[in-house]
Enzyme design. Sequence first.
Site, PDB file in Angstrom:
ATOM      1  N   ARG A   1      53.739   3.995  92.753  1.00  0.00           N
ATOM      2  CA  ARG A   1      55.027   4.369  93.111  1.00  0.00           C
ATOM      3  C   ARG A   1      55.644   4.677  91.948  1.00  0.00           C
ATOM      4  O   ARG A   1      55.485   4.373  90.821  1.00  0.00           O
ATOM      5  CB  ARG A   1      55.783   2.695  93.125  1.00  0.00           C
ATOM      6  CG  ARG A   1      55.304   2.269  94.596  1.00  0.00           C
ATOM      7  CD  ARG A   1      55.978   2.950  95.883  1.00  0.00           C
ATOM      8  NE  ARG A   1      55.627   2.457  96.889  1.00  0.00           N
ATOM      9  CZ  ARG A   1      54.627   2.664  97.685  1.00  0.00           C
ATOM     10  NH1 ARG A   1      53.740   3.405  97.200  1.00  0.00           N
ATOM     11  NH2 ARG A   1      54.340   1.978  99.065  1.00  0.00           N
TER      12      ARG A   1
ATOM     13  N   GLU B   1      62.251  10.007  95.958  1.00  0.00           N
ATOM     14  CA  GLU B   1      61.511  10.861  96.864  1.00  0.00           C
ATOM     15  C   GLU B   1      62.348  11.324  97.951  1.00  0.00           C
ATOM     16  O   GLU B   1      62.931  10.299  98.532  1.00  0.00           O
ATOM     17  CB  GLU B   1      60.187  10.178  97.524  1.00  0.00           C
ATOM     18  CG  GLU B   1      59.164   9.937  96.152  1.00  0.00           C
ATOM     19  CD  GLU B   1      57.874   9.220  96.560  1.00  0.00           C
ATOM     20  OE1 GLU B   1      57.676   8.904  97.691  1.00  0.00           O
ATOM     21  OE2 GLU B   1      57.203   8.797  95.787  1.00  0.00           O
TER      22      GLU B   1
ATOM     23  N   HIS C   1      53.539  12.632  97.736  1.00  0.00           N
ATOM     24  CA  HIS C   1      53.409  11.217  98.142  1.00  0.00           C
ATOM     25  C   HIS C   1      52.352  11.259  99.517  1.00  0.00           C
ATOM     26  O   HIS C   1      52.516  10.773 100.747  1.00  0.00           O
ATOM     27  CB  HIS C   1      54.654  10.429  98.889  1.00  0.00           C
ATOM     28  CG  HIS C   1      54.350   9.007  98.736  1.00  0.00           C
ATOM     29  ND1 HIS C   1      55.272   8.164  98.148  1.00  0.00           N
ATOM     30  CD2 HIS C   1      53.296   8.239  98.851  1.00  0.00           C
ATOM     31  CE1 HIS C   1      54.624   6.813  98.313  1.00  0.00           C
ATOM     32  NE2 HIS C   1      53.325   6.986  98.519  1.00  0.00           N
TER      33      HIS C   1
HETATM   34  C1  GLV Z   1      51.676   4.389 100.230  1.00  0.00           C
HETATM   35  O1  GLV Z   1      52.296   4.710  99.316  1.00  0.00           O
HETATM   36  C2  GLV Z   1      51.498   3.162 100.783  1.00  0.00           C
HETATM   37  O2  GLV Z   1      51.886   2.216 100.121  1.00  0.00           O
HETATM   38  O3  GLV Z   1      50.615   2.797 101.796  1.00  0.00           O
END
Ligand code: GLV
Length: 328
Positions: free
Chosen positions: A240, A269, A288
Amino acid sequence: MRMKPYVYITRKLPEAVIKPLTQQFNVNMWEDKEEPVPKEVLLEEAKKADALLTMLPDVVDENVFSVGEKLKIVANMAVGYDNVDIEAATRYGIAVCNTPDVLTDATADLTFALLMASARRLEEAARFIKEDRWKNWNPYLLIGHDIHHKTIGILGMGKIGEAVAKRAAGFDMNILYHNRSRKPETEQQLGAKYVSFEELIEQSDFVVCLTPLTEETRNMITLSVFKKMKQSAIFVNASRGPVVNEQDLVEALKTGEIAGAGLDVFEKEPIRHNHPLLKLDNVVALPHIGSSTIETRTAMMKVCVDNIEAVLTGKPPITLVNKAWQNA
Ligand code: GLV
Ligand code: GLV
């Protein structure tokens, strides 16, 4: 006549995948494939819903739970659940489920790809050739860093961390890790070595961040941490964004405190193209996409569907996050 339970899904998902829900319940979806559901729509839907199937950008906070008088379950389509207020959900008696396990390998693959792309400058190299800049052979052309036999330091040895360690072992890497708890099996099977946070930072050629975002890990990687890293170190973040101080990362990259970064996640984001991070050649940035393969995303959707079906038919949830939750 008893009303069928109502399920609201905050993104358009394939009919075939959500069929177990549409066969038994009233199901509605946010039809926009690009934009996340606006908060006011989510709140309106939460008022009526027995179950919500949510995505990472949805902020599922106390406001959602307080209006959700019938709400029993939130199934969040991610392994991470920092977008959901778990403490409040538990207080309101609402089960929160995530999608662990099914995304472990895909996310580890992407994390390792990011490490490799950063070390070997794949993005720059691909751009170089497409822009017709390849004129001559040159012994230092797009020169990168070795990966094999180097030291990888994994911050956060959860399932994804273990799967990354397995890949690193295949590349003959020296594996260090730091985690809240030790993982004796991983140590034994892969030769991973448990070290302190400082040791990991100082000794690793690749610092790979896979820790969930919590109050403890927020802003954990700051300029003073980057300064302790090797100047040849490459920092990889697939967990994150807010775990890292992004301004400090920009400074560390600009001043040569570290050699490069591979990033799949950002403080805010979507990150915009004019962000200073995206102006740096020694940054490989991805939007991401850690778990974004057709197989894995389908499996994640199914885990959410199965959890909702279970809870709405009086069975225990399959991947419950708030273990204190009890079916009233
Ligand atoms: C993606 O970042 C997730 O947490 O699945
Ligand atoms: C979560 O981030 C995990 O490593 O399983």
